[in-house]
Every structure is written in structure tokens, then in C-alpha cells.
Design an enzyme around this catalytic site. Sequence first.
Site, short mmCIF file in Angstrom:
data_model
loop_
_atom_site.label_atom_id
_atom_site.label_comp_id
_atom_site.label_asym_id
_atom_site.label_seq_id
_atom_site.Cartn_x
_atom_site.Cartn_y
_atom_site.Cartn_z
N GLY A 14 0.81 -1.21 0.00
CA GLY A 14 0.00 0.00 0.00
C GLY A 14 0.84 1.26 0.00
N HIS A 17 2.40 4.71 -4.93
CA HIS A 17 3.01 5.85 -5.60
C HIS A 17 3.34 5.45 -7.04
CE1 HIS A 17 6.81 3.74 -4.99
NE2 HIS A 17 6.56 3.71 -3.67
N HIS A 20 4.79 2.00 -7.86
CA HIS A 20 3.82 0.90 -7.93
C HIS A 20 3.05 0.93 -9.25
CE1 HIS A 20 4.08 1.46 -3.41
NE2 HIS A 20 4.38 0.18 -3.55
#
Length: 331
Positions: A14, A17, A20
Site C-alpha cells: 500500500g 506511488h 507501484h
Amino acid sequence: MLAKESVGFVPTMGALHQGHFALIRQAVEENHHVYVSIYVNPTQFGVNEDFGSYPQTLQADLQQLRSLTAKYCEDRSVGQITAVFTPTTQEMYPGLKPSSEIDGQGSFVTITPLSSILEGASRPVFFRGVATVCMKLFNIVQPDRVYFGQKDVQQTYVIRRMVDDFHLNTKVRVVPTVREKDGLAMSSRNVYLGKRRRKVAGVLIRALHAVRKDFVNGVTKREDLLSAAQTVLKEELEKQRALPPQWRSLFEVDYFSLADPMHLTELEDVDPAYGAVLSGAIKMLPVEDSQEDEDLGTGGGKTTVRLIDNIRLGISFLQKPQAQTESSPRL
């Protein structure tokens, strides 16, 4: 799902940004379906590490993934984000409560000696936790391809070794590091830095680039190459120490490595035809004498922020040159 349709998998913790999103972008280009997981895995954090304060932004992450899903739905030339998996710790560790102790009890995957060097020397349970959770996730998702970022280069070696040693039916893809304008590698932990430490954090990539410059100019000996990094780091640290506490940002060097691109064993001399992996880690120390209204980042500048980065010297090592290499499929 049709049997001929491929699945790409992007495991994350998680706090998403652009790094990812680069993984997801490559995954949708190479697969019909893409699964994304969001799970902050407790077993890869040491007892005194930042598990409790690690940024968790699930609702914001889901909203960004919804926007990406809508975008890719409009492009018929790529695959789709088909599912987002957000398991609980009870689901991921249904037996014993997960342990972060070095000698803790539980069912773990351990990849040695890769897990005990560099990052593993500083964070002894980290790769045990990474390998364990990835094995679980791979077993659940059964992906054709899995996607990781080059920033966490040692992690990619550990995952590839695990895939090979346990005969897992998946291919490991490594995507180039996504960087800020000044070269800082994007990381979920960057939110801890704040303005003052953020200005100094670029010293890590500057040190790596200094080594690359010397390598391009013909330097191959370990001592000579790493001295270029040491010079950059020393000069920046001396500059910061000369400033008053309310302005400065101090850091400590954890390690610098010049390693073989196949096994991550340390090199004394780099063969230009074969190349090397140059990596390093620094710890940005807590902010001193913080000022009123100063941007201190998440955690108020009280947390030590560990930054890692790497670059390659010579030939590309992003894709494994043997069994892991394959042409990207056409959708």
C-alpha cells in the site's frame, strides 16, 4: 477466466506511488488480468522497526486503483486490473500469530545466504518475512508473472531464488526504479522525510552516480570505485555538521556494495563485460531542534528513515539471462 488468459500479480504494502503504478503498467501490458495485493506484512519488520507507524492509506490506494482500472478499461490493447486483494493477518497467517523475533516460532520460508547479506545483515528477519508472505500470495493467486521494482534489488534476487528453488510456476519481472526529479528513488517511506531531510536524501543517488562516472571512465577496482561514493557522502555529512542544529539533517551510512550481478557476491574488480550491482543504504537521523510550522513529514521528524537505492554498472541485469527470460506476450 479462460484457460489461455494470463494473470500478472503486483504485491504491495500500500501507500501507493508512481513506482507501484509502473509495475501495474507493465503488468497490464503483458497479461490479460492483473491482480494487485495490499497487505502490510508484520513478519518482515523487526521487533524495533516501524511496523506500527508504516503508512497505511487503504482508501486512497483503492481510489487510485479504481481510476487506473477505468483508464485501462478504455484501452483494448492492454489487460485489465481484475482484482484487488486486501487480506487480513488472520487470513495470511491462520496458524500461529506471526513472529518478528529472529528465533520466532511459525512457518517461514528462508532463502540463504542471500537473506543474510546487505539488507539482511541490517534487518535479519526482513527477507524471511518477504519470502514467506510472497510464497503465500503466489500460492493464493497462482500468477503467470509477478512484478517487482529494481529499487529493492536484493528482494528481486531472493524472490527469483525462491521461485527457482521451489519450482514455482511463475516468471519474475523486474521494472526499473521510478525516481523523483532530483533522482531520489520513490518509496512509501519518503513521506517520513519532511522538507529538511528530503533536501539531503539525494546524497545517496549522488554517491552512486559518482561511482558510475568513474566506472565509465575505466576504473574497475573496488577500493577505487567505492572511494568515489565515500567522498560524496563525507563531503555532504561535513557540510551538514557545520550547520546549526535547526537547519541541518544528519545521516549514517549503513553499507555500500559492489556485487556480482548474478549472485550478489562482493567483487574486488569489475569485469566491464559482465558488470556489477552497485547498491547502498543510509539512515536519515531524526530531525534536531525542529521549528514551529516546519514540514517534518509523517511522524513529526522523530523517526529514523532508512533509504536504499542501487544502479547497475555495465550490462543490464533487470531480466534473468536464463530460464526467466521470455518474450512479452501479445494480448
